[in-house]
Design an enzyme around this catalytic site. Structure first.
Site, mmCIF file in Angstrom:
data_model
loop_
_atom_site.group_PDB
_atom_site.id
_atom_site.type_symbol
_atom_site.label_atom_id
_atom_site.label_comp_id
_atom_site.label_asym_id
_atom_site.label_seq_id
_atom_site.Cartn_x
_atom_site.Cartn_y
_atom_site.Cartn_z
ATOM 1 C CG HIS A 52 -0.248 -0.212 2.507
ATOM 2 N ND1 HIS A 52 -0.347 -1.373 3.217
ATOM 3 C CD2 HIS A 52 0.584 0.575 3.205
ATOM 4 C CE1 HIS A 52 0.379 -1.285 4.308
ATOM 5 N NE2 HIS A 52 0.962 -0.111 4.317
HETATM 6 C C1 T46 Z 1 2.952 0.336 6.870
HETATM 7 C C2 T46 Z 1 3.552 -0.972 7.242
HETATM 8 C C3 T46 Z 1 5.007 -0.877 7.541
HETATM 9 C C4 T46 Z 1 -4.839 -0.454 13.007
HETATM 10 O O1 T46 Z 1 -5.982 -0.637 13.471
HETATM 11 N N1 T46 Z 1 -4.025 0.520 13.509
HETATM 12 C C5 T46 Z 1 -2.767 0.752 13.048
HETATM 13 O O2 T46 Z 1 -2.079 1.663 13.548
HETATM 14 C C6 T46 Z 1 -2.285 -0.059 11.971
HETATM 15 C C7 T46 Z 1 -0.884 0.171 11.396
HETATM 16 C C8 T46 Z 1 -3.100 -1.031 11.474
HETATM 17 N N2 T46 Z 1 -4.339 -1.233 11.978
HETATM 18 C C9 T46 Z 1 -5.177 -2.314 11.439
HETATM 19 C C10 T46 Z 1 -5.582 -2.149 9.992
HETATM 20 C C11 T46 Z 1 -5.706 -3.575 9.511
HETATM 21 O O3 T46 Z 1 -6.991 -4.060 9.824
HETATM 22 O O4 T46 Z 1 -4.406 -3.513 11.495
HETATM 23 C C12 T46 Z 1 -4.701 -4.334 10.367
HETATM 24 C C13 T46 Z 1 -3.405 -4.692 9.631
HETATM 25 O O5 T46 Z 1 -2.903 -3.508 8.998
HETATM 26 P P1 T46 Z 1 -2.113 -3.570 7.611
HETATM 27 O O6 T46 Z 1 -2.663 -4.640 6.764
HETATM 28 O O7 T46 Z 1 -2.127 -2.182 7.033
HETATM 29 O O8 T46 Z 1 -0.647 -3.958 8.118
HETATM 30 P P2 T46 Z 1 0.703 -3.959 7.290
HETATM 31 O O9 T46 Z 1 1.728 -4.615 8.153
HETATM 32 O O10 T46 Z 1 0.520 -4.490 5.912
HETATM 33 O O11 T46 Z 1 1.085 -2.405 7.131
HETATM 34 C C14 T46 Z 1 1.454 -1.661 8.259
HETATM 35 C C15 T46 Z 1 0.884 -0.251 8.183
HETATM 36 O O12 T46 Z 1 -0.534 -0.318 7.972
HETATM 37 C C16 T46 Z 1 1.495 0.551 7.075
HETATM 38 O O13 T46 Z 1 1.203 1.912 7.284
HETATM 39 O O14 T46 Z 1 3.625 1.168 6.287
HETATM 40 O O15 T46 Z 1 2.880 -1.607 8.347
#
Ligand code: T46
Length: 135
Positions: A52
């Site tokens: 993303h």
């Molecule tokens: C990034 C990389 C390095 C929350 O509720 N609060 C938060 O602060 C975050 C980061 C995520 N979430 C929820 C949103 C999704 O339902 O946790 C779930 C997993 O998030 P995501 O799929 O976006 O996780 P990653 O590891 O793919 O990405 C994260 C960050 O979202 C992103 O900003 O740069 O880590």
């Protein structure tokens, strides 16, 4: 914004016979104030995260333990960066697509972020991201 604006930052390291200490000051070592901290851990072998870009968010990504790779992509160029030092942080500016893989066993990824979590700040579809870059 381009991947040339994303930089590996050498954080201060206070070495001591008791162990090392590193600190990060928002607005000093990194070009934003810290509004949120989150971390990734217990990442299973072979997992991929990210995939993303953010409209507004700036982040500093640190391998607190172990190692992993981040691929940065600005729609023109791509760069793979290996993070494996807790005194190095990768500054990722807004509008950069990122993917993370190659997590070592027991690795911990800590992220300092400029804003609170806001799903509307994400581009989670690569084609939407490319369209936004051209707009
Ligand atoms: C990034 C990389 C390095 C929350 O509720 N609060 C938060 O602060 C975050 C980061 C995520 N979430 C929820 C949103 C999704 O339902 O946790 C779930 C997993 O998030 P995501 O799929 O976006 O996780 P990653 O590891 O793919 O990405 C994260 C960050 O979202 C992103 O900003 O740069 O880590």
């Amino acid at each position: 914004m381009s991947i040339a604006d994303c930089k590996l930052i050498d954080l201060p390291k206070i070495t001591d016979h008791r162990g090392n200490l590193t600190f990060v000051e928002g607005g000093n070592h990194i070009p934003f104030s810290i509004e949120r901290v989150y971390y990734l851990y217990d990442v299973p072998g072979g997992a991929e995260r990210g995939g993303h870009a953010h409209r507004q968010l700036s982040q500093l990504i640190i391998a607190m333990s172990g190692s992993f790779d981040i691929v940065l992509d600005d729609g023109r160029d791509k760069k793979r960066i290996h993070l494996n030092r807790s005194y190095n942080g990768l500054y990722v500016c807004p509008m950069i697509w990122r993917e993370m893989d190659n997590f070592s066993s027991g690795s911990v990824c800590m992220v300092l972020a400029s804003n609170r979590y806001d799903e509307s700040d994400y581009y989670r579809d690569y084609q939407d991201y490319l369209k936004a870059l051209k707009a």
